[in-house]
Design a protein around this motif. Structure first.
Motif, PDB file in Angstrom:
ATOM      1  N   TRP A   1      51.181  55.007   2.927  1.00 16.02           N
ATOM      2  CA  TRP A   1      51.022  54.667   4.348  1.00 16.02           C
ATOM      3  C   TRP A   1      50.001  53.542   4.493  1.00 16.02           C
ATOM      4  O   TRP A   1      50.272  52.507   5.093  1.00 16.02           O
ATOM      5  CB  TRP A   1      50.573  55.894   5.151  1.00 16.02           C
ATOM      6  CG  TRP A   1      50.829  55.765   6.640  1.00 16.02           C
ATOM      7  CD1 TRP A   1      51.834  56.352   7.329  1.00 16.02           C
ATOM      8  CD2 TRP A   1      50.076  54.985   7.583  1.00 16.02           C
ATOM      9  NE1 TRP A   1      51.765  55.982   8.659  1.00 16.02           N
ATOM     10  CE2 TRP A   1      50.701  55.138   8.847  1.00 16.02           C
ATOM     11  CE3 TRP A   1      48.965  54.150   7.499  1.00 16.02           C
ATOM     12  CZ2 TRP A   1      50.243  54.505  10.009  1.00 16.02           C
ATOM     13  CZ3 TRP A   1      48.504  53.514   8.656  1.00 16.02           C
ATOM     14  CH2 TRP A   1      49.136  53.693   9.896  1.00 16.02           C
TER      15      TRP A   1
ATOM     16  N   TYR B   1      50.323  49.503   5.270  1.00 19.90           N
ATOM     17  CA  TYR B   1      49.590  48.978   6.437  1.00 19.90           C
ATOM     18  C   TYR B   1      48.831  47.708   6.049  1.00 19.90           C
ATOM     19  O   TYR B   1      48.943  46.671   6.711  1.00 19.90           O
ATOM     20  CB  TYR B   1      48.627  50.040   6.979  1.00 19.90           C
ATOM     21  CG  TYR B   1      47.671  49.536   8.025  1.00 19.90           C
ATOM     22  CD1 TYR B   1      48.149  49.107   9.264  1.00 19.90           C
ATOM     23  CD2 TYR B   1      46.304  49.455   7.778  1.00 19.90           C
ATOM     24  CE1 TYR B   1      47.273  48.611  10.232  1.00 19.90           C
ATOM     25  CE2 TYR B   1      45.428  48.970   8.734  1.00 19.90           C
ATOM     26  CZ  TYR B   1      45.907  48.546   9.956  1.00 19.90           C
ATOM     27  OH  TYR B   1      45.041  48.047  10.902  1.00 19.90           O
TER      28      TYR B   1
ATOM     29  N   VAL C   1      39.641  52.452   9.975  1.00 17.97           N
ATOM     30  CA  VAL C   1      39.928  53.889   9.836  1.00 17.97           C
ATOM     31  C   VAL C   1      41.330  54.142   9.261  1.00 17.97           C
ATOM     32  O   VAL C   1      41.683  55.273   8.937  1.00 17.97           O
ATOM     33  CB  VAL C   1      39.785  54.676  11.160  1.00 17.97           C
ATOM     34  CG1 VAL C   1      38.377  54.559  11.692  1.00 17.97           C
ATOM     35  CG2 VAL C   1      40.803  54.203  12.187  1.00 17.97           C
ATOM     36  N   GLN C   2      42.123  53.093   9.135  1.00 15.08           N
ATOM     37  CA  GLN C   2      43.471  53.288   8.591  1.00 15.08           C
ATOM     38  C   GLN C   2      43.569  52.833   7.140  1.00 15.08           C
ATOM     39  O   GLN C   2      44.653  52.655   6.605  1.00 15.08           O
ATOM     40  CB  GLN C   2      44.489  52.547   9.457  1.00 15.08           C
ATOM     41  CG  GLN C   2      44.411  52.989  10.913  1.00 15.08           C
ATOM     42  CD  GLN C   2      45.643  52.639  11.712  1.00 15.08           C
ATOM     43  OE1 GLN C   2      46.563  52.027  11.217  1.00 15.08           O
ATOM     44  NE2 GLN C   2      45.669  53.053  12.959  1.00 15.08           N
TER      45      GLN C   2
ATOM     46  N   ASN D   1      40.494  57.432   3.681  1.00 15.05           N
ATOM     47  CA  ASN D   1      40.366  57.863   5.080  1.00 15.05           C
ATOM     48  C   ASN D   1      41.636  57.660   5.877  1.00 15.05           C
ATOM     49  O   ASN D   1      42.008  58.490   6.692  1.00 15.05           O
ATOM     50  CB  ASN D   1      39.270  57.045   5.768  1.00 15.05           C
ATOM     51  CG  ASN D   1      37.940  57.692   5.587  1.00 15.05           C
ATOM     52  OD1 ASN D   1      37.891  58.898   5.389  1.00 15.05           O
ATOM     53  ND2 ASN D   1      36.883  56.913   5.637  1.00 15.05           N
ATOM     54  N   GLY D   2      42.288  56.548   5.636  1.00 16.34           N
ATOM     55  CA  GLY D   2      43.478  56.228   6.413  1.00 16.34           C
ATOM     56  C   GLY D   2      44.744  56.844   5.857  1.00 16.34           C
ATOM     57  O   GLY D   2      45.804  56.719   6.451  1.00 16.34           O
ATOM     58  N   SER D   3      44.617  57.512   4.707  1.00 17.14           N
ATOM     59  CA  SER D   3      45.813  58.023   4.029  1.00 17.14           C
ATOM     60  C   SER D   3      46.110  59.457   4.447  1.00 17.14           C
ATOM     61  O   SER D   3      45.268  60.334   4.265  1.00 17.14           O
ATOM     62  CB  SER D   3      45.609  57.976   2.510  1.00 17.14           C
ATOM     63  OG  SER D   3      45.471  56.632   2.098  1.00 17.14           O
ATOM     64  N   PRO D   4      47.297  59.695   4.975  1.00 15.91           N
ATOM     65  CA  PRO D   4      47.628  61.068   5.370  1.00 15.91           C
ATOM     66  C   PRO D   4      47.812  62.028   4.190  1.00 15.91           C
ATOM     67  O   PRO D   4      47.723  63.236   4.380  1.00 15.91           O
ATOM     68  CB  PRO D   4      48.919  60.940   6.162  1.00 15.91           C
ATOM     69  CG  PRO D   4      49.331  59.519   6.127  1.00 15.91           C
ATOM     70  CD  PRO D   4      48.304  58.724   5.408  1.00 15.91           C
ATOM     71  N   THR D   5      48.067  61.536   3.000  1.00 15.30           N
ATOM     72  CA  THR D   5      48.274  62.448   1.874  1.00 15.30           C
ATOM     73  C   THR D   5      47.045  62.498   0.965  1.00 15.30           C
ATOM     74  O   THR D   5      46.288  61.545   0.868  1.00 15.30           O
ATOM     75  CB  THR D   5      49.475  62.046   1.001  1.00 15.30           C
ATOM     76  OG1 THR D   5      49.248  60.731   0.483  1.00 15.30           O
ATOM     77  CG2 THR D   5      50.761  62.045   1.798  1.00 15.30           C
ATOM     78  N   ARG D   6      46.874  63.641   0.335  1.00  9.57           N
ATOM     79  CA  ARG D   6      45.800  63.841  -0.648  1.00  9.57           C
ATOM     80  C   ARG D   6      46.386  64.460  -1.904  1.00  9.57           C
ATOM     81  O   ARG D   6      47.092  65.472  -1.811  1.00  9.57           O
ATOM     82  CB  ARG D   6      44.787  64.864  -0.141  1.00  9.57           C
ATOM     83  CG  ARG D   6      43.863  64.423   0.925  1.00  9.57           C
ATOM     84  CD  ARG D   6      42.659  63.685   0.360  1.00  9.57           C
ATOM     85  NE  ARG D   6      41.809  63.259   1.465  1.00  9.57           N
ATOM     86  CZ  ARG D   6      42.120  62.267   2.297  1.00  9.57           C
ATOM     87  NH1 ARG D   6      43.220  61.583   2.143  1.00  9.57           N
ATOM     88  NH2 ARG D   6      41.307  61.944   3.285  1.00  9.57           N
ATOM     89  N   VAL D   7      46.045  63.889  -3.040  1.00 10.42           N
ATOM     90  CA  VAL D   7      46.406  64.539  -4.297  1.00 10.42           C
ATOM     91  C   VAL D   7      45.385  65.631  -4.541  1.00 10.42           C
ATOM     92  O   VAL D   7      44.201  65.352  -4.626  1.00 10.42           O
ATOM     93  CB  VAL D   7      46.402  63.528  -5.461  1.00 10.42           C
ATOM     94  CG1 VAL D   7      46.734  64.212  -6.774  1.00 10.42           C
ATOM     95  CG2 VAL D   7      47.384  62.402  -5.182  1.00 10.42           C
TER      96      VAL D   7
END
Ligand SMILES: Cc1cc2nc3c(=O)[nH]c(=O)nc-3n(C[C@H](O)[C@H](O)[C@H](O)COP(=O)(O)OP(=O)(O)OC[C@H]3O[C@@H](n4cnc5c(N)ncnc54)[C@H](O)[C@@H]3O)c2cc1C
Ligand SMILES: Nc1ncnc2c1ncn2[C@@H]1O[C@H](COP(=O)(O)O)[C@@H](O)[C@H]1O
Lengths: 262, 336
Positions: free
Chosen positions: A95, A99, A214-215, A219-225
């Motif tokens: 994402w 961006y 913030v994107q 911080n701006g990433s909706p996914t986390r490993v």
């Protein structure tokens, strides 16, 4: 035509090492190369430019060392390279990566076509190309085996899918992704290599592309490993069969029976 | 510009499946996704919705396979795959109904569509999942996927965003056994004029007539490499594939030699496959090939040379000449 080719630096081997703390891939441990699919994207960009005139720019987001693949791109015939590098970009998922790339494409300005590889061989996601198209609200076409320009503002694309392909008319500006079959990449010429050494490669940061901080990055990433582990090893030891062809065939059938497959 | 809104997680409910519809026919991956969605929904105590976008869709009522609600848009403009239109339609439906989880097939179409939707909704998307589970504490979808060509399994969460979106590899999840007693609700929707902004046009569609079954749909792949020596070798592979209802795969060496089209290539620069059975004939098993097929359930190798990487990693390794063994194998199968 003004063309941007998005390229990515990936580890040369699939022997990836994982940082136990961040769960991210350790990128310094192995040698890096240009993502193999991006080679076809670069070649397609250069061919379109040779046919229709204009300009091709290679764009990458990555560590400072990713400059190497931009020079490689210039050696292959691209006019210039831009490196997006900043601490705040680190940890971006697809994402945030798409961006950042879309903001850079806006900043470059007047771009007609963005070409990406089908997917990067480290993450294998194939999300960044369509992601850029969504951020820009441009048309997209993926898994292309062919790009034909039909008029000033249109291209005809051959899209590969599981059951064959279709022909799809796309209005520019657009983002496309390409597969291996689309062309045969050239090898760099001596002239190209010299140009690549001389070229100045600008480094852009969030300020340069007017990105919303913030994107970006983690911080701006909706996914986390949250976890990485090796896959379970293949369970069984190898069953070895040799002998006459007839015996081999019978023994194979027997083995399949044992596994309740036949 | 797309910006993040603070979301109230509890407003998001139910598990959605984006059906794969090709010229009105619902593709098998849809049933696999429904099976997986059903398991998740049972854990989450919620409904399974399936979203069908297409034209002249046959038998869209998928209740017997686990759906509680079928949302259908049947429209001629959805006959061909137009990424932008489908993405805009889905984005609007997502805002309207607020699902908690969305599953989509990791097919060429799903992999083009769903990243667009994920960006437009500012949601996390995990590609090519092979395992899905729910964290009972907070409803987080635990999405496990292979990366680095299957050398690593990564588990991914998207805790602060809803819906949580995953594309799922075909042939990995199990469809529910058909239950004709299950019933559900049909919701008909239509295309909004605003969905149609910025669309392209599909001019013509071609189908690969050479192989009746494609790599993604196959349960068995019979693959050939440089050891197949030419088109005649691939003809032999095709015969066996036809006998067992499988598809034909190839190494890059075979594709580059022009013996078979690129669409059949397995590996790093081809397709990643995960079939029940993979039979490698005359493929040495260089790492770029292995990463495309090492997750198959049962790997069988046939090679003259017993020491190749493929012969070492295979579950069953047959030392011999494929031109002698394959006809015998076809013979044996014929006799049964
Ligand atoms: C960036 C990059 C990307 C790549 N991507 C891919 C990819 O996506 N997919 C891919 O496959 N490769 C890929 N490759 C190429 C890969 O490295 C190998 O070159 C290729 O897989 C070799 O193909 P092969 O096994 O068919 O040929 P070989 O390595 O030549 O093996 C042929 C085998 O056939 C056996 N043989 C010969 N005759 C017979 C017979 N009559 N009966 C039985 N066995 C016989 C031989 O003993 C040998 O083991 C890539 C390479 C690079 C650099
Ligand atoms: N960091 C990056 N910089 C530039 N281009 C990228 C980057 N990541 C991905 N891409 C492009 O997007 C394609 C698909 O990558 P992925 O979605 O990561 O599989 C690649 O082939 C590149 O063309």
């Amino acid at each position: 035509m003004k063309i941007v080719v998005c390229i990515k630096q990936v580890p040369a081997s699939n022997d990836a090492k994982i940082d136990p703390q961040t769960k991210r891939i350790i990128r310094d441990a192995v040698k890096s190369i240009l993502n193999p699919f991006d080679n076809y994207a670069l070649e397609e960009g250069v061919r379109l430019k040779e046919k229709f005139g204009g300009e091709v720019i290679a764009l990458t987001m990555g560590p400072l060392s990713a400059e190497a693949i931009l020079r490689e791109a210039i050696a292959l015939g691209v006019d210039s390279g831009i490196l997006l590098s900043d601490r705040t970009f680190g940890g971006s998922d697809t994402w945030a990566t798409s961006y950042v790339l879309s903001k850079a494409i806006e900043k470059i300005g007047n771009v007609d076509l963005v070409i990406c590889g089908k997917q990067a061989v480290d993450g294998d996601t194939a999300q960044v190309g369509p992601g850029i198209a969504a951020h820009l609200n441009w048309q997209q076409a993926t898994y292309l085996m062919e790009i034909r320009r039909t008029d000033e503002r249109k291209i005809l694309t051959k899209r590969l899918h599981e059951n064959g392909y279709d022909l799809c008319e796309v209005t520019l500006p657009a983002v496309v992704t390409v597969v291996k079959g689309i062309n045969t990449p050239r090898v760099p010429t001596l002239k190209g290599r010299l140009a690549s050494l001389k070229s100045d490669i600008p480094i852009w940061t969030p300020v340069d592309i007017d990105a919303n901080i913030v994107q970006l990055g983690l911080n701006g990433s909706p996914t986390r490993v949250v976890k990485t582990e090796p896959p379970a090893p293949r369970s069984s030891a190898t069953v070895k069969i040799k002998g006459s062809p007839e015996h081999c065939a019978q023994e194979l059938i027997h083995q399949l029976r044992l596994r309740s497959i036949l | 510009m797309i910006t993040r809104n603070d979301i109230e997680k509890s407003n998001f409910k139910n598990v959605w499946v984006i059906a794969e519809v090709d010229r009105g026919i619902i593709q098998p991956v849809t049933l696999e996704l429904l099976g997986s969605a059903r398991t998740l929904a049972n854990k989450r105590n919620c409904e399974v919705w399936v979203i069908l976008l297409g034209h002249s869709i046959q038998h869209p009522e998928l209740y017997a396979y686990g759906a509680d609600v079928c949302v259908v848009i049947d429209d001629i403009r959805l006959n061909h795959f137009i990424d932008e239109l489908e993405a805009n339609v889905l984005t609007r439906l997502i805002k309207k109904y607020q699902p908690e989880i969305i599953l989509c097939g990791a097919t060429s179409r799903g992999r083009a569509l769903i990243p667009r939707v994920a960006v437009l909704t500012y949601c996390g998307l995990t590609a090519d999942c092979t395992q899905l589970d729910i964290d009972p504490d907070n409803g987080d979808l635990l999405q496990t996927r292979p990366a680095f060509g299957g050398n690593i399994l990564a588990t991914i969460r998207s805790s602060d965003h809803r819906p949580q979106i995953a594309s799922v590899r075909p042939r990995v999840m199990k469809a529910m056994t058909l239950n004709p007693d299950r019933d559900g609700i049909l919701i008909m929707e239509s295309i909004d004029p605003r969905d149609e902004i910025n669309n392209k046009k599909v001019v013509e569609v071609f189908h690969d007539t050479q192989s009746a079954i494609n790599l993604a749909d196959a349960e068995i792949i019979i693959a050939g490499g440089r050891g197949a020596h030419g088109k005649a070798g691939f003809e032999l592979l095709r015969q066996l594939a036809q006998k067992v209802g499988g598809a034909v795969g190839a190494s890059r060496a075979a594709v580059d030699s022009g013996w078979i089209p690129y669409t059949h290539q397995v590996g790093q620069t081809g397709q990643t496959v995960q079939t029940k059975i993979y039979i490698a004939c005359g493929i040495s098993g260089q790492i770029q090939h292995l990463v495309g097929m090492q997750s198959c359930d049962l790997i069988i190798a046939i090679d003259k040379n017993p020491d190749t990487p493929m012969m070492q990693m295979a579950d069953i390794a047959i030392t011999g000449d494929m031109f002698e063994i394959l006809p015998e194998l076809i013979n044996e199968i014929n006799q049964r």
